[in-house]
Design a protein around this motif. Sequence first.
Motif, PDB file in Angstrom:
ATOM      1  N   GLY A  23     -14.155   2.723  15.100  1.00 44.74           N
ATOM      2  CA  GLY A  23     -14.813   2.862  13.803  1.00 44.74           C
ATOM      3  C   GLY A  23     -16.325   2.974  13.857  1.00 44.74           C
ATOM      4  N   GLN A  36     -16.953   3.513  10.131  1.00 47.03           N
ATOM      5  CA  GLN A  36     -15.825   4.085   9.394  1.00 47.03           C
ATOM      6  C   GLN A  36     -14.908   2.947   8.941  1.00 47.03           C
ATOM      7  OE1 GLN A  36     -15.382   7.442   8.646  1.00 47.03           O
ATOM      8  NE2 GLN A  36     -13.915   6.446   7.274  1.00 47.03           N
ATOM      9  N   ALA A  37     -14.861   2.710   7.626  1.00 53.33           N
ATOM     10  CA  ALA A  37     -14.003   1.638   7.111  1.00 53.33           C
ATOM     11  C   ALA A  37     -12.542   1.994   7.375  1.00 53.33           C
ATOM     12  CB  ALA A  37     -14.246   1.452   5.621  1.00 53.33           C
ATOM     13  N   PRO A  38     -11.725   1.012   7.768  1.00 49.94           N
ATOM     14  CA  PRO A  38     -10.308   1.283   7.989  1.00 49.94           C
ATOM     15  C   PRO A  38      -9.647   1.724   6.679  1.00 49.94           C
ATOM     16  CG  PRO A  38     -10.907  -0.935   8.723  1.00 49.94           C
ATOM     17  CD  PRO A  38     -12.074  -0.402   7.976  1.00 49.94           C
ATOM     18  N   SER A  39      -8.627   2.554   6.787  1.00 42.25           N
ATOM     19  CA  SER A  39      -7.983   3.063   5.570  1.00 42.25           C
ATOM     20  C   SER A  39      -7.104   2.003   4.914  1.00 42.25           C
ATOM     21  CB  SER A  39      -7.172   4.311   5.906  1.00 42.25           C
ATOM     22  OG  SER A  39      -6.281   4.005   6.946  1.00 42.25           O
ATOM     23  N   GLN A  40      -6.686   1.000   5.691  1.00 46.20           N
ATOM     24  CA  GLN A  40      -5.781  -0.030   5.166  1.00 46.20           C
ATOM     25  C   GLN A  40      -6.510  -1.348   4.926  1.00 46.20           C
ATOM     26  OE1 GLN A  40      -1.853   0.140   5.780  1.00 46.20           O
ATOM     27  NE2 GLN A  40      -2.525   2.194   5.208  1.00 46.20           N
ATOM     28  N   GLN A  42      -8.563  -4.709   3.473  1.00 41.65           N
ATOM     29  CA  GLN A  42      -9.915  -4.960   3.000  1.00 41.65           C
ATOM     30  C   GLN A  42     -10.822  -5.300   4.164  1.00 41.65           C
ATOM     31  OE1 GLN A  42      -8.453  -7.956   0.435  1.00 41.65           O
ATOM     32  NE2 GLN A  42      -7.536  -6.318  -0.766  1.00 41.65           N
ATOM     33  N   GLN A 138     -11.193  -6.535   9.438  1.00 38.65           N
ATOM     34  CA  GLN A 138     -10.285  -5.901   8.481  1.00 38.65           C
ATOM     35  C   GLN A 138      -9.052  -6.781   8.330  1.00 38.65           C
ATOM     36  OE1 GLN A 138      -7.304  -4.197   9.930  1.00 38.65           O
ATOM     37  NE2 GLN A 138      -6.494  -3.371   8.021  1.00 38.65           N
TER      38      GLN A 138
END
Length: 315
Positions: A23, A36-40, A42, A138
Amino acid sequence: MGASPGEFEIIRDFFASAPQGEGVVLGIGDDCALLQAPSQGQLATSMDTLVAGRHFPADADPAAIAARALRVNLSDLAAMNARPLWFTLALTLPESDANWLRKFSSGLLQTAAQFGVSLVGGDTTAGPLSITIQVIGQTARPLRRDGAGCGDSIYASGPLGAAAAALPVILGDQRVPAEVQHQAERAFYFPEPQFATAAAISDFASSALDISDGLIADLAHICESSHVSADIYLERLPVSSLAQSLAGANALSLSAGGGDDYQLCFTVPPDKVESVEKLGLGVTAIGTLSAGDAKVRCWHNGEPWQAPTAGYQHF
Ligand code: ADP
Ligand code: MG
């Protein structure tokens, strides 16, 4: 590299080469890191400062200081059932000492590699020695403080009292054989963030936190957030064997009131207790929650027990 590198040499020589993991779009070197924030799930973030003379002796091994600084931050992610991703470092140094920095950065980056977390930025200033780390992780199933209910069982994830009992050894006030000295240093500087336990209980636990200020003080936070009271039975506490050998009769109160162990305290509703017990995590049931006014009551062999040591408070 000189013996007293300047600010930019410090960043370049000791921190900028940190491996950039998952990320990290742009790491150390620009005005900001790009992540890059994870897609899943919070993002979970937390920060802790360690001040020389308050949280560790100023002349302690720099690698050990670094390990502790990162580990206590990672413990907050673990307590939330968050997977570590990134961290930043604000380093305040009384002087620029290449030897110290070499040891500090190798301890830091080794710990980072061990837990799969990337150093992505920071700040470097002159002043009294202090280390601030911010971690970001995350989580898809956060373990919060405010979900506990009446009748829930209270658990401790592992041995308590070791770090508090180690403190006089760390401060040089208690002389012990080399092997015990080593165990004390491990307990104090290398707390184990409880990622595996947090993940395992995340389907069942109603609340959790990491024990940084002492079991009684930290359990009180769960009680306040969840609007419940707690009864804990001290004869059940998993008192660490190191605490027993270092503190003797005082080990029990260090386990109840001493901080810095970074074990989890968590609660489990009655219908989930069997599932948690079946996991074989080595966790210990130490009490129960009831309705009431956010009080933690301590019992020892059926008698009310008064804590001789309160949790650590800065002010
Ligand atoms: P700025 O002046 O834009 O605030 P700095 O000169 O403070 O930037 O820092 C330059 C770069 O080095 C930045 O990417 C910053 O995040 C990074 N950095 C500074 N100090 C540290 C440190 N102790 N550890 C890791 N990265 C650092
Ligand atoms: Mg800038």
